[in-house]
Each structure stands twice: as structure tokens, then as C-alpha cells.
Design an enzyme around this catalytic site. Structure first.
Site, PDB file in Angstrom:
ATOM      1  N   ARG A   1      -5.992   9.386  -1.383  1.00  0.00           N
ATOM      2  CA  ARG A   1      -5.411   9.750  -3.006  1.00  0.00           C
ATOM      3  C   ARG A   1      -6.461   9.701  -3.755  1.00  0.00           C
ATOM      4  O   ARG A   1      -6.430  10.673  -4.660  1.00  0.00           O
ATOM      5  CB  ARG A   1      -4.314   8.486  -3.208  1.00  0.00           C
ATOM      6  CG  ARG A   1      -3.060   8.498  -2.552  1.00  0.00           C
ATOM      7  CD  ARG A   1      -2.134   7.533  -3.236  1.00  0.00           C
ATOM      8  NE  ARG A   1      -2.609   6.274  -2.834  1.00  0.00           N
ATOM      9  CZ  ARG A   1      -3.033   5.206  -3.683  1.00  0.00           C
ATOM     10  NH1 ARG A   1      -2.787   5.426  -4.944  1.00  0.00           N
ATOM     11  NH2 ARG A   1      -3.201   4.193  -3.252  1.00  0.00           N
TER      12      ARG A   1
ATOM     13  N   HIS B   1       1.050  -1.238  -0.129  1.00  0.00           N
ATOM     14  CA  HIS B   1      -0.123   0.133   0.123  1.00  0.00           C
ATOM     15  C   HIS B   1       0.960   1.300  -0.262  1.00  0.00           C
ATOM     16  O   HIS B   1       1.841   1.399   0.919  1.00  0.00           O
ATOM     17  CB  HIS B   1      -1.043   0.147   1.440  1.00  0.00           C
ATOM     18  CG  HIS B   1      -2.127   0.844   1.282  1.00  0.00           C
ATOM     19  ND1 HIS B   1      -1.947   2.124   1.073  1.00  0.00           N
ATOM     20  CD2 HIS B   1      -3.590   0.492   1.159  1.00  0.00           C
ATOM     21  CE1 HIS B   1      -2.942   2.917   1.080  1.00  0.00           C
ATOM     22  NE2 HIS B   1      -4.242   2.047   1.008  1.00  0.00           N
TER      23      HIS B   1
END
Ligand SMILES: Cc1cc2nc3c(=O)[nH]c(=O)nc-3n(C[C@H](O)[C@H](O)[C@H](O)COP(=O)(O)OP(=O)(O)OC[C@H]3O[C@@H](n4cnc5c(N)ncnc54)[C@H](O)[C@@H]3O)c2cc1C
Length: 575
Positions: free
Chosen positions: A260, A238
Site C-alpha cells: 500500500r 492488518h
């Protein structure tokens, strides 16, 4: 030693999304069967489903479709997914989310018009991630646990599964051997059907996100049982692991994908945005691309004070960020970072194993009576899992497994006599560190595992590094076998469980390194700097690995494009 023995029609190993959904579905399909959930921690309080922050991918909106979710999954997975499994994932996710809301009592966030709110996650062409703020997993696991508690389903909590035990002919599962962690006693649970749902969890890397109870025990047991594992080289990192120094266990924990997705920027040590140089989608590229770009930037040396990079959200407006990501803002504040208005140090962190036990769409495996679901199962996500497809995977296939095990236990399943030699051998293995060998500090062994997996079998790999890793992992295994525990007490001996955790992690690390060495191209999460090309998509292959004795054999097999081939799409009206 003869362990205490219990009988149950259906035995479920693990109490995450997969295990609890399996228990509920098996009970609904056949309430007359005895069902036992056995779990290393406490039911409802352990595993990664509880830690799900971002949410659950499902095609609900009128403008979205299961075909579109499927195409995102296949393309995100680098065309390595088993397409029948991926199809099952996207179609049954719609049923499961309705069940979670309407039957099991989950509350998900809603739009002003009353429809379920779905947010953006990276790598998807449509905003389809259902969530409860940014703490979705707690909502799901609490509701599932309440429903399990309310039914006649037995629980063996703080029972650690240590071996899958076959019958005396070796051709079917007879049950599983456990250590009752509270007393240190061995317990053999005989069952007609057994579900492996211990949830993978790549905690062999220096920075990792999964819960502490996850140490790849299920995959290690599957390897020892001779089951084939696919895609083991595919470890997901991640991009945004929190980096707050070595003094805190918060380092490595994840800051969710939605940051994001909402427009967060990644900056290097010089506070320059770098993602557009790597991919036109910038920070919204898939995890593999972003993590690799970050690792490259870190290797260039322009880093934050702790050796990572920065996540910046301030340009989106501090109030908006605080409203949308309350849990994340608080988590960062606990570590001295201002997520809403300042910069947060981040580093890629090992998050998820795409690889796992090979299985059929009904969750059966090569061993009759053994089923698999959730992160222990391989093939659904191919080379890269989309954020939001993990909890969908565990709940969808947990439910499928519950239905299938109930049908199996009613018709074909039998209580089989266990192989007594296998039981004795498994107990002797667990007893090994009480044998009075060397007293090396187990932390030193753990550090060596972290170091070799992070540096040689991590985000960037090559043949030389993988060879170094295979030798070091072999040496670590030998040293662990010679290790002696400081205390002979069995009850709640956490040092013993730490040793067992490391044994599982080293076994699965060896499988990851072997599959990574066999795969001579770069696809999704697997990047070989000596073989940087992805190869022709039409000739895509996946790795299938088995353990024979102490050797690992890796086969390379062609991917079957059962529903769509590279260059094609299931979407209509595509220009
Ligand atoms: C921090 C974090 C955030 C995430 N966020 C998202 C997200 O937003 N969206 C998404 O889709 N996915 C997310 N994921 C991934 C997702 O959590 C997993 O894909 C999914 O929950 C796995 O479910 P599972 O049931 O297979 O395993 P888990 O939920 O991990 O359950 C495994 C169970 O097995 C038990 N167990 C382990 N070993 C043994 C043993 N030897 N004997 C008995 N029991 C054992 C554990 O105690 C646990 O109860 C996230 C993961 C993490 C770590």
C-alpha cells in the site's frame, strides 16, 4: 508432584526480537551471570520477529528526525501512547539499527550512494522503514540467533512456560514453571530476574497473521499473577491478509504494508477503488482506518469470491512490482494469484496486540524481579501501532530489559523459594484435561472462539455484541475445563498444547472484551458503533485491567501528556 528444578540468574521467556536482544545485552553487561532463554519452539525458528516482512522504523535520514518519528507514533496511536515509552522507542531505535548492522552482522538494503534504503510505510510522514527486501525478519532473527549460539547462554527449547511463580510471601517473582514439550515433564526454573517476552499474538480471531506458537500465554500468565494490563481493547487488524479459501493455512497471512505504501489500490467486488471515500490518504491511511473501511465494504456485500476484497498493484508496472516485492509475489503465486499483474483477494486480519503488561521505561513491572518487553508489553503504541514500529519495539525494549535485568541480578536480585502451593495449583490446572471429563471435539471450541471474536470483538463493536461475547467466552472457558484429552501420553502431546493454547486465548479474549466494553468511545483500532466519537483528545484515557479471582476489573485512567499535548508538536518550522 515435585517438578525438576533448575537455577539461572536471568530467565528469558521467548526467543523473538525482544528475548534474543535481552539475552545478548544481559550477557554483554554481566558475562559472569548465568542466562537461560526458554522458548516454546526452536531458537531462531519461531515467533513473529522472524515473520517481519516490511521492515524497521528508524529516523536515520538527514531530513528526518526522532521528533518526527515520535510525532507520527503519537498521532498514529490516537494520543493514547505512554509518551516516555514512545520517546524511548524512537530514540533507541537509532542505536539498535546500528548495532544490528555493525555488531550483529545484518545486511539491509542500500541506496546506490551506499546509505541505507528506507521505504514508505502507511501512517508516516517520512519514508523511514529499513528493510532487507520484503523478508526483513529472517535477516534479523538469523543474525541474533547466531550471536546467542556463539555465547555462553543456555537454552531450553520446546519448553513451554505455563505459570509465573512468586515467592512464598507473594511479593516477588521466584521463577517460572514449564512443560518440557519433548517429554511432558514439569520443570521449575528459579531465577533472580525473569523476562516476559512471549510476544502476545491475537490468534483468537478467524483471520490472523502471527505464528502458530503464539497464543497469548505470557499475557494469560500475567493476568493470573495479578499484574495490570493496559489498552487491551486495542487489537490491530492488518488490512491485507491473504484470502485463499478455508483449505489453506495461507489464508490470513499478511501481505506487507509496503504494497500500500508503494501505491497499491484496494478494490471492492465491483472492482472499484473505495479508500478515497473513507480517508484523504487513501490506502496510505493508518491500518485502523483502512481495516475499518474494508470491513464496511465487505458488510455492504460487494465482495471477491471468498468474501473479501481485492488488492491491485498492476498499475505500478509488473516488472517493478516483481523486483520490489519478490517474496510477496511468490507467496501470492503459491495461492494462485498474480500480484504483479492481476488481482489478489484480501481480508483484514488480526495482527498485533497494542495492549499488554503495564511497564516502566526500564522494563520493570509491578512485580519485583519480573521484566517485560516486546509485544507482551503495553503502552508504547497507544491505540494503533505504526507498521515498522513493532520490530523496533521488541529490539529496543529487549535490549533495555537485558541491561536492566543484569543490573538487577547483580545488585538486588536473589534466588527466592517458590510458593509450593502455587506450583501445585499450576500443575493441577495443566493436568485438568487428563481428568476424564467430556470428549468434545476441540475444533468445535476453537471455531466458536474464532466466530465470537471475529463477529463481536473485532473491527466493529457495540455493547450488545460485547455482552454476547462475554457470555460465550465464559461458557467456552467452562467447557474447556470439562474437556478430556483423547490420549494420556505426555511426550509431544500436541492436543494437550492445543488445549493449553485455547485456555490462554480464552483468558486474554475475555480481557479484550472487558476492556472494549469499558471504553465508551472510538479511538484507533477500537471502534464502537454505539459510541462512534473519539472524544476530546485533551481528555484521553486508557484502560487498565486486572484479574481478581475469576473477575476482571477495568479502570479508566487519564493519559499523561509528558512531552507533547494535543494541538502541540515537537517539530520546528511547522506552519
Ligand atoms: C506476519 C507478520 C509480519 C510482520 N511484519 C512486521 C513489520 O514489517 N514490521 C514491524 O515492525 N513489525 C512487524 N510485525 C510485528 C512484529 O513481528 C512483532 O511486533 C515483533 O516481532 C514481536 O517481537 P517479540 O519478541 O515480542 O515476539 P516474537 O518475535 O513473536 O517472539 C515470541 C517468542 O515467545 C515464544 N513463546 C510464546 N509463548 C511461549 C511460552 N508459553 N513459553 C515459552 N516461550 C513462548 C515464541 O515461541 C517466540 O519465540 C509482523 C508480524 C507478523 C505476524
Amino acid at each position: 508432584m515435585v517438578p525438576k528444578t533448575l537455577d539461572t540468574d536471568i530467565l528469558i521467556l521467548g526467543a523473538g526480537g525482544a528475548g534474543l536482544f535481552a539475552a545478548l545485552h544481559a550477557h554483554k553487561a554481566a558475562p559472569e551471570l548465568s542466562i537461560t532463554v526458554a522458548v516454546k519452539g526452536l531458537l531462531g525458528k519461531c515467533g513473529c520477529t522472524r515473520m517481519v516482512q516490511g521492515g524497521y522504523n528508524v529516523a536515520l535520514a538527514r531530513e528526518d528526525s526522532v521528533e518526527r518519528h515520535f510525532m507520527d507514533t503519537i498521532e498514529g496511536g490516537g494520543w493514547l501512547c505512554d509518551q516516555e515509552l514512545a520517546w524511548k522507542l524512537v530514540t533507541l531505535a537509532v542505536e539498535r539499527i546500528r548495532e544490528l548492522e555493525n555488531e550483529l552482522g545484518c545486511f539491509f538494503d542500500r541506496n546506490p550512494d551506499g546509505t541505507i534504503h528506507q521505504k514508505a510505510f502507511a501512517g508516516q510522514t517520512f519514508d523511514r522503514t529499513v528493510h532487507k527486501g520484503d523478508l526483513t525478519g529472517i535477516e534479523i532473527i538469523n543474525r541474533l540467533a547466531e550471536q546467542v549460539w556463539a555465547r555462553d547462554i543456555s537454552r531450553l527449547e520446546e519448553h513451554r512456560a505455563v505459570e509465573l511463580i512468586k515467592d512464598s510471601s507473594g511479593s516477588a517473582i521466584a521463577g517460572a514453571l514449564f512443560i518440557d514439550m519433548r517429554t511432558g515433564e514439569y520443570v521449575f526454573v528459579r531465577a533472580k530476574a525473569v523476562l516476559l517476552a512471549t510476544g502476545g499474538g491475537p490468534t483468537m480471531y478467524r483471520y490472523h497473521t502471527p505464528s502458530g506458537d503464539k497464543s497469548c500465554d505470557g499475557l494469560a500468565m500475567a493476568l493470573r499473577a495479578g499484574l495490570p494490563l493496559r489498552d487491551m481493547e486495542m487489537v490491530q487488524f492488518h488490512p491485507t491478509g491473504l484470502l485463499a479459501g478455508t483449505h489453506t493455512r495461507m489464508t490470513g497471512t499478511v501481505l506487507e504494508e509496503g504494497l500500500r505504501g508503494a501505491g497499491g489500490h484496494l478494490l471492492n467486488g465491483a472492482r472499484e477503488r473505495f479508500m478515497p471515500r473513507y480517508d484523504p490518504k487513501g490506502e496510505r491511511a493508518t491500518r485502523d482506518i483502512v481495516a475499518r473501511a474494508m470491513f464496511s465494504e465487505i458488510r455492504k456485500g460487494s465482495t471477491s469470491p471468498h468474501g473479501g476484497l481485492y488488492l491491485s498493484m498492476a498499475h505500478l508496472g509488473a516488472i517493478e512490482v516483481r523486483n520490489q516485492f519478490k517474496g510477496m509475489v511468490e507467496r501470492c503465486a503459491d495461492c494462485g494469484f498474480d500480484l504483479a499483474g492481476g488481482l489478489v483477494e484480501v481480508v483484514p486480519t488480526a495482527h498485533y496486540l497494542m495492549g499488554g503488561v503495564e511497564f516502566a521505561p526500564d522494563c520493570t513491572t509491578a512485580l519485583p524481579g519480573l521484566f517485560v518487553a516486546g509485544e507482551d508489553a503495553g503502552g508504547v503504541h497507544g491505540a494503533n501501532r505504526l507498521g515498522g514500529n513493532g520490530v523496533a519495539n521488541s529490539t529496543v525494549f529487549g535490549a533495555v530489559a537485558g541491561d536492566a535485568m543484569a543490573a538487577w541480578a547483580k545488585v538486588e536480585g536473589k534466588f527466592l523459594e517458590p510458593d509450593r502451593n502455587a506450583l501445585d495449583a499450576a500443575i493441577s490446572e495443566c493436568e485438568r484435561p487428563f481428568g476424564g471429563g467430556s470428549q468434545e471435539n476441540i475444533e468445535t471450541l476453537r471455531e466458536r472462539l474464532y466466530e465470537v471474536m471475529w463477529e463481536q470483538v473485532g473491527i466493529l463493536r457495540d455493547a450488545g455484541g460485547l455482552e454476547v461475547a462475554r457470555n460465550e467466552l465464559q461458557a467456552l472457558d467452562v467447557e474447556l475445563d470439562a474437556y478430556s484429552l483423547p490420549h494420556a501420553e505426555r511426550a509431544f502431546n500436541l492436543a494437550w498444547h492445543d488445549w493449553l493454547n485455547l485456555k490462554s486465548l480464552v483468558a486474554v479474549s475475555r480481557a479484550i472484551a472487558a476492556a472494549a466494553a469499558a471504553r465508551r468511545d472510538s479511538r484507533g483500532a477500537h471502534f464502537r458503533s454505539d459510541f462512534p466519537e473519539s472524544g476530546a483528545l485533551e481528555q484521553s484515557v486508557f484502560t487498565s485491567l486486572r484479574s481478581t479471582g475469576n473477575q476482571l476489573q477495568v479502570f479508566v485512567k487519564p493519559v499523561v501528556f509528558a512531552r507533547v499535548a494535543p494541538g502541540q508538536t515537537l517539530l520546528r518550522n511547522v506552519a
